[in-house]
Design a protein around this motif. Sequence first.
Motif, PDB file in Angstrom:
ATOM      1  N   LEU A 107      -4.072   6.132  11.372  1.00 35.34           N
ATOM      2  CA  LEU A 107      -2.835   5.599  10.792  1.00 35.34           C
ATOM      3  C   LEU A 107      -1.666   6.189  11.571  1.00 35.34           C
ATOM      4  O   LEU A 107      -1.540   7.410  11.690  1.00 35.34           O
ATOM      5  CB  LEU A 107      -2.716   5.987   9.310  1.00 35.34           C
ATOM      6  CG  LEU A 107      -1.363   5.718   8.629  1.00 35.34           C
ATOM      7  CD1 LEU A 107      -1.021   4.240   8.619  1.00 35.34           C
ATOM      8  CD2 LEU A 107      -1.348   6.262   7.206  1.00 35.34           C
ATOM      9  N   VAL A 112       2.716   1.869  10.165  1.00 34.11           N
ATOM     10  CA  VAL A 112       3.858   1.667   9.272  1.00 34.11           C
ATOM     11  C   VAL A 112       5.086   2.331   9.881  1.00 34.11           C
ATOM     12  O   VAL A 112       5.039   3.493  10.272  1.00 34.11           O
ATOM     13  CB  VAL A 112       3.634   2.308   7.877  1.00 34.11           C
ATOM     14  CG1 VAL A 112       4.772   1.909   6.945  1.00 34.11           C
ATOM     15  CG2 VAL A 112       2.302   1.903   7.280  1.00 34.11           C
ATOM     16  N   GLU A 113       6.170   1.561   9.968  1.00 39.90           N
ATOM     17  CA  GLU A 113       7.456   2.166  10.295  1.00 39.90           C
ATOM     18  C   GLU A 113       8.218   2.298   8.990  1.00 39.90           C
ATOM     19  O   GLU A 113       8.571   1.297   8.364  1.00 39.90           O
ATOM     20  CB  GLU A 113       8.252   1.289  11.264  1.00 39.90           C
ATOM     21  CG  GLU A 113       9.586   1.913  11.612  1.00 39.90           C
ATOM     22  CD  GLU A 113      10.557   0.933  12.280  1.00 39.90           C
ATOM     23  OE1 GLU A 113      11.197   1.335  13.250  1.00 39.90           O
ATOM     24  OE2 GLU A 113      10.664  -0.214  11.825  1.00 39.90           O
ATOM     25  N   LEU A 114       8.458   3.525   8.570  1.00 37.87           N
ATOM     26  CA  LEU A 114       9.150   3.733   7.300  1.00 37.87           C
ATOM     27  C   LEU A 114      10.657   3.702   7.498  1.00 37.87           C
ATOM     28  O   LEU A 114      11.186   4.259   8.454  1.00 37.87           O
ATOM     29  CB  LEU A 114       8.748   5.079   6.692  1.00 37.87           C
ATOM     30  CG  LEU A 114       7.500   5.081   5.811  1.00 37.87           C
ATOM     31  CD1 LEU A 114       7.191   6.481   5.339  1.00 37.87           C
ATOM     32  CD2 LEU A 114       7.668   4.150   4.620  1.00 37.87           C
ATOM     33  N   ASP A 115      11.304   3.041   6.563  1.00 35.24           N
ATOM     34  CA  ASP A 115      12.759   2.933   6.578  1.00 35.24           C
ATOM     35  C   ASP A 115      13.329   4.141   5.830  1.00 35.24           C
ATOM     36  O   ASP A 115      13.583   4.076   4.639  1.00 35.24           O
ATOM     37  CB  ASP A 115      13.152   1.606   5.902  1.00 35.24           C
ATOM     38  CG  ASP A 115      14.658   1.424   5.847  1.00 35.24           C
ATOM     39  OD1 ASP A 115      15.358   2.120   6.604  1.00 35.24           O
ATOM     40  OD2 ASP A 115      15.114   0.596   5.045  1.00 35.24           O
ATOM     41  N   TYR A 169       7.486   7.865  -0.844  1.00 36.16           N
ATOM     42  CA  TYR A 169       6.865   6.855   0.017  1.00 36.16           C
ATOM     43  C   TYR A 169       5.697   7.454   0.798  1.00 36.16           C
ATOM     44  O   TYR A 169       4.607   6.908   0.849  1.00 36.16           O
ATOM     45  CB  TYR A 169       7.896   6.292   1.012  1.00 36.16           C
ATOM     46  CG  TYR A 169       9.084   5.683   0.341  1.00 36.16           C
ATOM     47  CD1 TYR A 169       8.996   4.421  -0.234  1.00 36.16           C
ATOM     48  CD2 TYR A 169      10.285   6.366   0.267  1.00 36.16           C
ATOM     49  CE1 TYR A 169      10.091   3.856  -0.863  1.00 36.16           C
ATOM     50  CE2 TYR A 169      11.393   5.801  -0.363  1.00 36.16           C
ATOM     51  CZ  TYR A 169      11.281   4.555  -0.923  1.00 36.16           C
ATOM     52  OH  TYR A 169      12.353   3.997  -1.547  1.00 36.16           O
ATOM     53  N   ARG A 209       2.583   8.172  -1.327  1.00 31.45           N
ATOM     54  CA  ARG A 209       1.752   7.005  -1.646  1.00 31.45           C
ATOM     55  C   ARG A 209       0.927   6.586  -0.438  1.00 31.45           C
ATOM     56  O   ARG A 209      -0.245   6.213  -0.572  1.00 31.45           O
ATOM     57  CB  ARG A 209       2.651   5.845  -2.097  1.00 31.45           C
ATOM     58  CG  ARG A 209       3.240   6.053  -3.480  1.00 31.45           C
ATOM     59  CD  ARG A 209       4.221   4.940  -3.814  1.00 31.45           C
ATOM     60  NE  ARG A 209       3.594   3.632  -3.782  1.00 31.45           N
ATOM     61  CZ  ARG A 209       4.276   2.501  -3.637  1.00 31.45           C
ATOM     62  NH1 ARG A 209       5.593   2.528  -3.501  1.00 31.45           N
ATOM     63  NH2 ARG A 209       3.646   1.344  -3.626  1.00 31.45           N
ATOM     64  N   ILE A 210       1.549   6.638   0.732  1.00 27.74           N
ATOM     65  CA  ILE A 210       0.832   6.222   1.937  1.00 27.74           C
ATOM     66  C   ILE A 210      -0.314   7.168   2.246  1.00 27.74           C
ATOM     67  O   ILE A 210      -1.453   6.742   2.470  1.00 27.74           O
ATOM     68  CB  ILE A 210       1.815   6.145   3.134  1.00 27.74           C
ATOM     69  CG1 ILE A 210       2.784   4.980   2.935  1.00 27.74           C
ATOM     70  CG2 ILE A 210       1.069   6.011   4.453  1.00 27.74           C
ATOM     71  CD1 ILE A 210       3.914   4.938   3.933  1.00 27.74           C
ATOM     72  N   GLY A 258      -3.040   7.039  -0.514  1.00 26.01           N
ATOM     73  CA  GLY A 258      -3.772   5.778  -0.425  1.00 26.01           C
ATOM     74  C   GLY A 258      -4.685   5.750   0.786  1.00 26.01           C
ATOM     75  O   GLY A 258      -5.831   5.314   0.705  1.00 26.01           O
ATOM     76  N   GLY A 280      -8.838   5.632   1.054  1.00 28.52           N
ATOM     77  CA  GLY A 280      -9.537   4.488   1.639  1.00 28.52           C
ATOM     78  C   GLY A 280     -10.489   4.845   2.772  1.00 28.52           C
ATOM     79  O   GLY A 280     -11.208   3.991   3.269  1.00 28.52           O
ATOM     80  N   GLN A 327       8.169  -3.288   3.607  1.00 30.43           N
ATOM     81  CA  GLN A 327       7.649  -1.919   3.500  1.00 30.43           C
ATOM     82  C   GLN A 327       6.864  -1.675   2.212  1.00 30.43           C
ATOM     83  O   GLN A 327       5.793  -1.064   2.225  1.00 30.43           O
ATOM     84  CB  GLN A 327       8.819  -0.932   3.594  1.00 30.43           C
ATOM     85  CG  GLN A 327       8.402   0.519   3.435  1.00 30.43           C
ATOM     86  CD  GLN A 327       9.560   1.462   3.702  1.00 30.43           C
ATOM     87  OE1 GLN A 327      10.171   1.430   4.761  1.00 30.43           O
ATOM     88  NE2 GLN A 327       9.879   2.301   2.732  1.00 30.43           N
ATOM     89  N   ILE A 374      -1.968  -0.229   1.916  1.00 31.89           N
ATOM     90  CA  ILE A 374      -2.610   1.050   2.222  1.00 31.89           C
ATOM     91  C   ILE A 374      -3.207   1.645   0.955  1.00 31.89           C
ATOM     92  O   ILE A 374      -4.317   2.174   0.965  1.00 31.89           O
ATOM     93  CB  ILE A 374      -1.597   2.006   2.884  1.00 31.89           C
ATOM     94  CG1 ILE A 374      -1.253   1.475   4.281  1.00 31.89           C
ATOM     95  CG2 ILE A 374      -2.160   3.428   2.972  1.00 31.89           C
ATOM     96  CD1 ILE A 374      -0.183   2.241   4.999  1.00 31.89           C
ATOM     97  N   GLU A 375      -2.491   1.516  -0.155  1.00 33.69           N
ATOM     98  CA  GLU A 375      -3.012   2.041  -1.418  1.00 33.69           C
ATOM     99  C   GLU A 375      -4.293   1.323  -1.838  1.00 33.69           C
ATOM    100  O   GLU A 375      -5.115   1.888  -2.558  1.00 33.69           O
ATOM    101  CB  GLU A 375      -1.952   1.913  -2.519  1.00 33.69           C
ATOM    102  CG  GLU A 375      -0.807   2.887  -2.318  1.00 33.69           C
ATOM    103  CD  GLU A 375       0.217   2.841  -3.437  1.00 33.69           C
ATOM    104  OE1 GLU A 375       0.631   3.902  -3.894  1.00 33.69           O
ATOM    105  OE2 GLU A 375       0.612   1.731  -3.849  1.00 33.69           O
TER     106      GLU A 375
END
Lengths: 392, 205
Positions: free
Chosen positions: A328, A360-363, A379, A382-383, A386, A390, B57, B64-65
Amino acid sequence: MQERAVREYADSDGRYGRVDTQYAEFDGITLETGFFLGPLTVAYETYGTLSPTRDNAVLILHALSGDAHVAGTDETGRLGWWDAMVGPGKGIDTNKYFVVCSNCLGGCKGTTGPRSIDPSTGMPYGPSFPRISIGDMVNVQAMLVKHLGIERLHNVIGGSMGGMQALEWAVSHPDAIRSAIVIAATARLSPQGIAFNWVGRNAIYSDPARVCGPADENSATRRPGRGLAVARMIGHITYLSEETMEVKFGRKLKLKDMNGYRYSLGENGTEGGEFEVESYLEHQGSSFMQRFDEDSYVIITKAIDLFDMEGTYGGLRNAFGKISAKVLVLSFNSDWLYPTAMSLDIVRALQAEKKDVSFVELDLPYGHDSFLVNAGMPYLTRIVRGYLNGVR
Amino acid sequence: MDDIKTPFHEFQIGFNVISDLITPGTRVLDLGCGTGTLLQKLRDEKDVEGCGVELDQEKVIRCIERGIRVMGLDLDEGLIGFPDLSYEYVILSRTLQQLMNPERVVREMLRVGSKSIITFPNYGHWKIVLRYMITGRTPVCETHPDPWYKTPDVHRLTISDFREFIRKLGAKIEKEIHIIDNVPVKDALLANRRAEWGCCLISAT
């Protein structure tokens, strides 16, 4: 009822509690340069319990100035550097995972580095500490992981230099990890990054307090001079975004009764700084002087500068061919030191090699340091939670 | 107009139509995958190896969750980095009408996937056309629920438009399924006037 709610909150979002640093001793390691560095000590901390099948270990990789103390409190009550992410019920849940974090090779927080005794002289290595690489740091981490009886890590995760290490783990120890989370990192440091590190090291080299030449008995106790503080200030500018500086400091002045900015020279032709942003940098610089070693700073930034998977392997696709872990890649849109485009270089090479990569590009507005800022933690939590969940 | 049924908004029917087109155990790329509902269904029911692309986003984090592999990318920039023919199926569900550059994206789909599945609301439905004729204004209906000035559905295309578009790309429609009053019908008669939604399996010729 209310009391119960409070307790549940504490249980699900609580602190890990007191953690002590442990030390593992090894005969030594042959560095990528061929130099044998020994004996070798690795400072590390562990959290949670290793499962009977030893399949729940997560290795956390710190950035330039971090240490093994990632969560909970140490003997002085100091909180870990990623306490918001690591603990019972948090993003990296210590009720579920056995978490390991070690101080990197060349550091000054317990793992063998410039402050350690060079057996050939009986004196600290100081500036003569051998040149090390990100790969060497990872090889030392791999020795520790093996020492702890772990054959395969569930995950390795790190930001900035820690992200480089996570990528290095995936490339050079493909069978030893199931997954990697690479945060705000790059597969090759940009010339801009090299330039900032060079200026930082020059601040150290220009410092009259710096001990040059071979280390002597004083270097074990001596404190670094202002050069290290200046290097840290430069670093901090690059870790923040323009927006964060505007919001956090603006043009606010340190002294409220001052009528606008008046440049004033101090006693030695220096100044204390009148703006809050100056005051912030001064604080970051001087506190860094107290807790870090200038030779470690030189050695580690040099290792970061030299990190170039593209050059080392003749292209990123060649580097990534052997990766078997899920990866990731996370970037922050306000990070101008390791911008998203660098993360995408990693992502696209992994895609070309048909690897299991997510991106993922986080804002988040906090710049390169976004992964350490509490406001972005919901944020990130959670990423990370999660993603770890997984991974099979 | 409010009586037009919208099966694709009731996820299951639309997803079932797509799912039926997919061979189990294949690799599937879902463009505009949202929170990963379809990919999760395909993973659980068809054992597919899925990957989603999504820009929002919050939706990316939800993927992902759910343990869904996801790329937080802007589709309008194309599928840079995705190797040729690296997926058996590329899905574009309910998203075509929202893209800035549909032609570029569909060309990319044909490059990356052996087959592509595209679903879209049909603007040629007789009720929409009738309303347009009578009122002279852009119809608002359940397949196009927002007024023209604040809608993500920037393109209003018909099933006939789509057929012509695919022909111009030099690609081939292998299967057409039309959703009429909530029921999927294969190669329905007068589909351009009767179907609320079109669903096509296409491939490069």
